[in-house]
Enzyme design. Structure first.
Site, PDB file in Angstrom:
ATOM      1  CB  SER A   1      -0.950  -0.006   1.195  1.00 40.66           C
ATOM      2  OG  SER A   1      -0.279   0.257   2.412  1.00 40.66           O
ATOM      3  CG  ASN A   2       3.485   2.627   3.109  1.00 38.07           C
ATOM      4  OD1 ASN A   2       3.355   3.799   3.438  1.00 38.07           O
ATOM      5  ND2 ASN A   2       3.166   1.625   3.910  1.00 38.07           N
TER       6      ASN A   2
ATOM      7  CG  ASN B   1      12.756   0.610   6.444  1.00 33.95           C
ATOM      8  OD1 ASN B   1      11.971   0.048   5.692  1.00 33.95           O
ATOM      9  ND2 ASN B   1      12.815   0.353   7.746  1.00 33.95           N
TER      10      ASN B   1
ATOM     11  CG  HIS C   1      10.200   0.736  12.307  1.00 40.27           C
ATOM     12  ND1 HIS C   1      10.300  -0.622  12.076  1.00 40.27           N
ATOM     13  CD2 HIS C   1       9.892   0.873  13.628  1.00 40.27           C
ATOM     14  CE1 HIS C   1      10.075  -1.266  13.214  1.00 40.27           C
ATOM     15  NE2 HIS C   1       9.830  -0.387  14.169  1.00 40.27           N
TER      16      HIS C   1
ATOM     17  CG  ASP D   1      14.008  -1.256  12.089  1.00 44.57           C
ATOM     18  OD1 ASP D   1      13.494  -2.207  12.706  1.00 44.57           O
ATOM     19  OD2 ASP D   1      13.745  -0.955  10.904  1.00 44.57           O
TER      20      ASP D   1
ATOM     21  CD  GLU E   1       3.055   2.782   7.662  1.00 46.48           C
ATOM     22  OE1 GLU E   1       2.258   2.189   6.922  1.00 46.48           O
ATOM     23  OE2 GLU E   1       3.844   2.193   8.406  1.00 46.48           O
TER      24      GLU E   1
HETATM   25  C1  GRF Z   1       4.169  -0.651   6.897  1.00 42.80           C
HETATM   26  O1  GRF Z   1       3.558  -0.681   8.170  1.00 42.80           O
HETATM   27  C2  GRF Z   1       5.573  -0.147   7.041  1.00 42.80           C
HETATM   28  O2  GRF Z   1       5.755   0.780   8.077  1.00 42.80           O
HETATM   29  C3  GRF Z   1       6.320  -1.401   7.368  1.00 42.80           C
HETATM   30  O3  GRF Z   1       5.710  -2.426   6.599  1.00 42.80           O
HETATM   31  C4  GRF Z   1       4.360  -2.047   6.343  1.00 42.80           C
HETATM   32  C5  GRF Z   1       4.169  -2.087   4.856  1.00 42.80           C
HETATM   33  O4  GRF Z   1       2.820  -1.992   4.575  1.00 42.80           O
HETATM   34  N1  GRF Z   1       7.708  -1.271   7.020  1.00 42.80           N
HETATM   35  P1  GRF Z   1       2.403  -2.023   3.003  1.00 42.80           P
HETATM   36  O5  GRF Z   1       2.897  -3.338   2.426  1.00 42.80           O
HETATM   37  O6  GRF Z   1       3.069  -0.821   2.335  1.00 42.80           O
HETATM   38  O7  GRF Z   1       0.910  -1.900   3.000  1.00 42.80           O
END
Ligand code: GRF
Length: 190
Positions: free
Chosen positions: A15-16, A104, A106, A147, A176
């Protein structure tokens, strides 16, 4: 000015990755050149297809025991590597090959609730168990330890006593999706 080229690494839903791709969709100066994943079942693959972004699937042996991914990124003139839910430690050779070019996100306020095993719901469960009154996101440079790279950006959200880990996860995801694309753009403009 040549177009800035981003490679996104993701192991899960993506999703990100999708939010970042959407953010730059109307920006001719920036291209999401590739989405790379170690997980052939990752949801990010379907998202990449919809977004018409080329996908590279690789395995652990390739990633850790061959120069192929590093050489691929170099040959493709990638300017910024974005880890968006990527579950593997970045090999030192890759960190060295892309100094201050790997970032990254987190889902907690590092340095707390970080490190090996602290990902996804485990993070939010630990935050709720510790009765924290806030959580948030951390965007940081990547080094060879989970991290631990220099922090670039943090945003917070309140955690109330009735919040479940799922409630916290939802608040974190809003942060995010709002901030990661913006921070990536700022890094490219720096
Ligand atoms: C997010 O919570 C991010 O902070 C972590 O992994 C998750 C990825 O979510 N690193 P998505 O796959 O982007 O929905």
């Amino acid at each position: 000015m040549t177009k800035k080229r981003i490679a996104i690494f993701a192991s899960g839903s993506g999703s990100n990755a999708e939010k970042i791709a959407e953010h730059f969709a109307t920006n001719p100066q920036v291209e999401i050149s590739f989405i790379l994943t170690n997980n052939p079942q990752a949801g990010v693959i379907a998202r990449a297809r919809r977004l018409h972004i080329p996908v590279v699937v690789f395995d652990r042996t390739t990633f850790y025991h061959s120069p192929r991914i590093i050489e691929f990124l170099q040959n493709q003139h990638i300017d910024l590597v974005v880890l968006a839910g990527f579950m593997m430690l970045i090999p030192e050779a890759m960190v060295q090959a892309f100094p201050n070019q790997i970032v990254n996100i987190h889902p907690a306020l590092l340095p707390k609730y970080g490190g090996k095993g602290m990902y996804g719901h485990f993070v939010h469960e630990a935050v709720v168990a510790a009765q924290e009154t806030e959580s948030g996101i951390t965007i940081h440079y990547v080094n060879e330890h989970y991290d631990e790279g220099a922090i670039i950006f943090q945003a917070t959200c309140p955690v109330v006593s009735t919040d479940t880990p799922e409630d916290v996860a939802k608040k974190i995801q809003v942060l995010e999706h709002k901030h990661f694309p913006e921070v990536v753009e700022q890094l490219l403009n720096a």
